[in-house]
Enzyme design. Structure first.
Site, PDB file in Angstrom:
ATOM      1  N   ASP A   8      12.419 -40.976  -4.036  1.00  0.00           N
ATOM      2  CA  ASP A   8      11.662 -40.007  -4.817  1.00  0.00           C
ATOM      3  C   ASP A   8      12.510 -39.597  -6.029  1.00  0.00           C
ATOM      4  OD1 ASP A   8       9.675 -37.940  -5.348  1.00  0.00           O
ATOM      5  OD2 ASP A   8      11.143 -36.530  -4.556  1.00  0.00           O
ATOM      6  N   ASP A  14      11.795 -36.244  -8.542  1.00  0.00           N
ATOM      7  CA  ASP A  14      11.975 -34.793  -8.692  1.00  0.00           C
ATOM      8  C   ASP A  14      12.490 -34.139  -7.418  1.00  0.00           C
ATOM      9  OD1 ASP A  14      10.948 -35.229 -11.157  1.00  0.00           O
ATOM     10  OD2 ASP A  14       9.186 -33.951 -10.948  1.00  0.00           O
ATOM     11  N   ASP A  56      12.585 -35.338  -0.709  1.00  0.00           N
ATOM     12  CA  ASP A  56      12.905 -33.928  -0.451  1.00  0.00           C
ATOM     13  C   ASP A  56      11.714 -33.077  -0.036  1.00  0.00           C
ATOM     14  OD1 ASP A  56      11.783 -34.071  -3.171  1.00  0.00           O
ATOM     15  OD2 ASP A  56      12.325 -31.950  -3.275  1.00  0.00           O
TER      16      ASP A  56
END
Length: 271
Positions: free
Chosen positions: A13, A15, A214
């Site tokens: 991922d 961001d 996250d």
């Protein structure tokens, strides 16, 4: 445990994971990025960002031409070396953006749902919402198979909206800052499984996969890799995995690229 001598495939991922949630900085990850380039280890970016945005990040990170997954799985870009592949250069899963906007506008008109899409506002407004530069915000609007939006109505109305969305063959994904809507064929898990098959067919080998994310919307990514790094994030919702075995999953103590590095340090002996 994986090793640098193995055929590794890293899926990450952006961001809040490879990029700092607040500043979009990534320098803490530079050591591993250099190793991956040196060892020709693919780094597949897997994000809710548009393909245009991800291509710019590939340039900055020094991985231009590699495969990536955009718009939470609705768009899959194939490696530049695979020009002979049937789906080259890009696979779109589900509805195209124009169709999605027609459906969303119809729902707004018919039921009075209150939400604001990226497509509804100008670039300056997106800059205010996201903290992106003007150029980055312009690229964020170039969506091909999904749409990002801010919900501006009650929870009760959202439940009704979610029902209508499901009836249309669409799904909702909650990102770090915005909601995203796309076809049900377009999640990160399905995209990653399909892309992994392309790697096997085009490269002729089996890979050990390591995924990093996250947020709750990364669970489908992390459930479809051999080893998973849950980077400490800011979401109020936990990342819930089907298999959270500590032998397979590492939860970082640090946020963003520091946590990204921490997870890879844990799983891969750099020597």
């Amino acid at each position: 445990m994986p090793h640098l001598h193995d055929s590794l495939l890293i899926v990450s991922d952006l961001d809040g994971t490879l990029l700092d949630y607040h500043t979009y900085r990534w320098e803490a990850a530079s050591g591993w990025l250099g190793i991956f380039r040196q060892k020709d280890i693919p780094l597949v970016l897997c994000s809710n960002k548009s393909a245009a945005e991800i291509i710019e990040w590939q340039k900055e990170l020094g991985i231009i031409g590699q495969s990536f997954i955009a718009e939470d799985g609705a768009v899959i870009q194939l490696d530049a070396r695979w020009a002979g592949s049937e789906s080259f250069p890009r696979r779109i899963a589900g509805f195209r953006h124009e169709e999605l906007m027609d459906l969303l506008n119809n729902l707004r008109s018919q039921y009075g749902f209150k939400f604001t899409c990226f497509a509804d506002v100008d670039v300056n407004t997106l800059v205010e919402w996201t903290g992106l530069t003007h150029k980055q915000a312009a690229l964020a609007r170039l969506r091909e198979a999904s749409e990002a939006f801010i919900w501006r109505d009650s929870q009760e109305m959202f439940s009704a909206f979610a029902e209508r969305i499901a009836e249309l063959g669409l799904m909702l994904v909650q990102g770090g800052r915005f909601w995203h809507v796309m076809g049900v064929q377009g999640d990160k898990g399905q995209a990653l499984r399909w892309l992994y098959q392309q790697y096997q067919q085009n490269e002729g080998k089996t890979y050990t996969t390591i995924g990093l994310g996250d947020g709750p919307n990364d669970a489908m990514l992390l459930d479809n890799v051999d080893y998973a790094v849950v980077v400490k994030g800011y979401s109020r919702e936990p990342v819930i995995l089907r298999n959270d075995n500590p032998a397979r999953v590492y939860h970082s103590l640090h946020y963003g690229p520091q946590g990204w590095k921490e997870g890879l340090d844990y799983f891969i002996p750099s020597s």
